[in-house]
Design an enzyme around this catalytic site. Structure first.
Site, PDB file in Angstrom:
ATOM      1  N   ASP A 178      65.853   4.204  55.809  1.00 43.92           N
ATOM      2  CA  ASP A 178      65.433   2.810  55.981  1.00 43.92           C
ATOM      3  C   ASP A 178      65.842   1.945  54.791  1.00 43.92           C
ATOM      4  O   ASP A 178      65.271   0.871  54.577  1.00 43.92           O
ATOM      5  CB  ASP A 178      63.907   2.745  56.145  1.00 43.92           C
ATOM      6  N   ASP A 227      59.881  14.713  52.333  1.00 44.46           N
ATOM      7  CA  ASP A 227      60.187  13.427  51.723  1.00 44.46           C
ATOM      8  C   ASP A 227      61.452  13.543  50.873  1.00 44.46           C
ATOM      9  O   ASP A 227      61.924  14.640  50.575  1.00 44.46           O
ATOM     10  CB  ASP A 227      59.018  12.943  50.875  1.00 44.46           C
ATOM     11  N   ASP A 260      62.227  13.356  47.811  1.00 44.35           N
ATOM     12  CA  ASP A 260      62.255  14.078  46.539  1.00 44.35           C
ATOM     13  C   ASP A 260      61.843  15.530  46.681  1.00 44.35           C
ATOM     14  O   ASP A 260      61.667  16.226  45.679  1.00 44.35           O
ATOM     15  CB  ASP A 260      61.336  13.389  45.523  1.00 44.35           C
ATOM     16  N   ASP A 310      50.175  10.207  58.047  1.00 41.43           N
ATOM     17  CA  ASP A 310      50.123  11.658  58.116  1.00 41.43           C
ATOM     18  C   ASP A 310      48.701  12.151  58.356  1.00 41.43           C
ATOM     19  O   ASP A 310      48.460  13.044  59.177  1.00 41.43           O
ATOM     20  CB  ASP A 310      50.686  12.259  56.825  1.00 41.43           C
TER      21      ASP A 310
END
Length: 565
Positions: A160, A219, A221, A313
């Protein structure tokens, strides 16, 4: 009680009015008016606040004690199980027990259930990201390196990014892995509708994603080891009622600065105690948003991703649990990731993590009460322990008691009864329970307590915003990653061609709210030393004010590049 309170307020108001109405108000008259207000209003209100904080502290302590007992019981059970397993292996080595041989074979086959390529299900790996210049290559490379049959694995990068340069870098990286034979898809939206939840939802609607049985989420990282899927999928394959397998986070930059060490202490407790206890006792815990594998059917049954709060989540986990699905936490399966290194990034993250659950608590309570598939015991656990105590009470009691009530009690000079167990014993016990999970940082324990008290100012404000659904309730700020160790080298190589080399000037940020808090606490400490000091609260207040000044002047996190002049 109401009549007595009203009479006290009336007499106090009369004293103030009399002092104010005097044509020549003397200092003695003002002191008399203050004594009336202090005795009839301030002291009763403070005493009530002390009792409320005492009740909330006991709620938090009992919840922590319960979880500690559960984890201790699990540790003893696993220790006995491992001893029995070792004993059977010794019998196997001696060839004395054919039954033991068969049991060990069965257990090994279960552990490697996902290791047979012919039995491997189709897995979709989703990597959502937003302007992740520093870490995008690490997460994509780790996902593409998963040990799984190439025809049974689909990597989906949900980018995004609004920066066209970063978007191009990510797309080029995906194309590089595609040329190596990896099934990787790059997806970019024209808008950020729904933020992360919207990107994940759109990704699952792609034709190639609909046929996948399981969805792994990382994610930008996060860097899973090659054997992640082979270790995470067996619980899902063995039990069709399991919807989620959550792995633990391993921090690659925990030793970078004081801020990351403190985060390590808090998150280690979260995973080792909260997640472990929830999985063992209730088959429920909050999904951490990453480093987990979902059953696609459970995702669809729960209604998919929704962006009604900033903790999409946790929202998904609650809805799946209300549909009867169970969760499994695998504590010995870790995934490397990066902690926020700057205080500004950490503060934004904590706002989202505190505001979102409180807002979700407000919205999901009627759904939990109406649910027919969940037992009353599990409803009580979700509403009371998971939401009320951990997501609301924990933040409010820390700030109100340590940053408001104790300083205020010092200013009224001993007229408020402050039970010693509330001020000392219960907090000390809670601190010890937390510190056990990170023994290497035991020397930071005192500062960790003081830092958490400072952060409670932001967390309690965020929790109230979430409960009231105020203007910032749905504020979403992506946590910045600086890149750690090798994380920075890949991005540096990729960006050298796009930007001219420029040596950044590093500076420390100043945080006004923390400085104001430190000044107020310091005033209360000096007041206690000069006028009272019998209970030695000034010792705590001096330490707490020093911690607030340390945070306020930017000495807990990494330095940040100065803005260009």
């Amino acid at each position: 009680m109401h009549a007595i309170a009203m009479r006290r307020l009336g007499s106090a108001a009369a004293a103030v009015a009399a002092a104010a109405g005097s044509p020549a108000t003397s200092p003695s008259a003002l002191r008399a008016a203050w004594r009336a207000v202090r005795g009839h209003v301030v002291v009763p209100v403070l005493q009530l606040a002390v009792y409320v904080c005492a009740a909330m502290s006991l709620m938090l302590f009992l919840e922590r004690l319960y979880m500690a007992a559960v984890v201790a019981g699990l540790w003893l059970h696993r220790r006995r199980r491992n001893k029995r397993r070792q004993h059977r292996r010794r019998l196997l080595a001696g060839g004395e027990d054919d039954d033991a041989w068969q049991r060990v074979q069965d257990e090994d086959e279960d552990l490697e259930a996902a290791g047979d390529d012919h039995r491997c299900p189709l897995v979709l790996v989703q990597i959502p990201m937003f302007n992740e210049r520093q870490v995008y290559r690490l997460s994509i490379g780790a996902a593409c390196g998963l040990s799984w049959p190439s025809d049974r694995l689909v990597i989906q990068v949900l980018d995004d990014s609004t920066d066209p340069v970063i978007r191009e870098l990510v797309e080029v990286e995906c194309a590089r892995w595609a040329r190596k034979g990896v099934c990787i898809r790059y997806e970019n939206r024209s808008n950020r509708s729904g933020y992360k939840a919207g990107a994940m939802r759109e990704g699952l609607r792609k034709p190639y994603a609909r046929c996948c049985e399981f969805v792994a989420i990382f994610d930008a990282d996060f860097q899973p080891d090659a054997d992640f899927l082979r270790r995470a999928l067996p619980p899902l394959l063995r039990d069709p009622g399991v919807a989620l397998v959550q792995a633990r986070w391993r921090f690659v930059n925990a030793g970078d600065c004081l801020l990351t060490r403190i985060q390590e202490m808090s998150l280690n407790y979260h995973f080792a105690v909260e997640q472990e206890a929830g999985s063992a006792c209730h088959a429920f815990f909050g999904f951490n948003g990453t480093a987990g594998v979902w059953r696609a059917a459970a995702l669809a049954d729960a209604g998919g991703w929704k962006e009604r709060t900033t903790v999409e989540d946790m929202d998904l986990a609650v809805r799946a649990s209300l549909r009867g699905w169970r969760f499994v936490y695998v504590g010995d399966l870790g995934v490397r990731n990066e902690l926020p290194s700057t205080f500004k990034a950490y503060r934004y993250q904590q706002h989202r993590w505190s505001c979102g659950p409180a807002n979700l608590f407000r919205k999901v309570t009627p759904e939990i009460l109406r649910s027919e598939r969940v037992s009353p015991w599990k409803k009580l656990h979700i509403l009371y322990a998971f939401f009320l105590v951990r997501k609301v009470v924990a933040h409010l009691v820390t700030f109100l008691f340590y940053c408001v009530v104790i300083p205020a009690c010092v200013l009224v000079q001993g007229d408020v009864h402050l039970p010693r167990y509330v001020a000392m014993y219960v907090p000390a016990a809670i601190t010890v329970l937390n510190a056990v999970c990170t023994p290497r940082s035991g020397h930071l324990l005192v500062f960790w307590i003081l830092f958490e008290n400072v952060m409670s100012m932001h967390r309690s404000k965020a929790a109230i915003i979430g409960l009231l659904e105020a203007s910032r309730a749905n504020e979403w700020v992506v946590t910045d990653k600086l890149g750690s160790g090798k994380a920075t080298t890949a991005a540096a190589v990729a960006t050298k061609k796009t930007k001219k080399k420029q040596q950044p000037v590093w500076t420390r940020e100043v945080h006004v709210l923390e400085l104001v808090l430190g000044a107020c606490l310091l005033y209360c400490a000096v007041y206690d030393i000069v006028f009272f000091g019998q209970d030695h609260f000034y010792m705590y207040l001096l330490l707490q004010s020093a911690a607030a000044f340390i945070v306020g002047f930017g000495y807990v996190g990494a330095s940040v590049p100065a803005a260009p002049s």
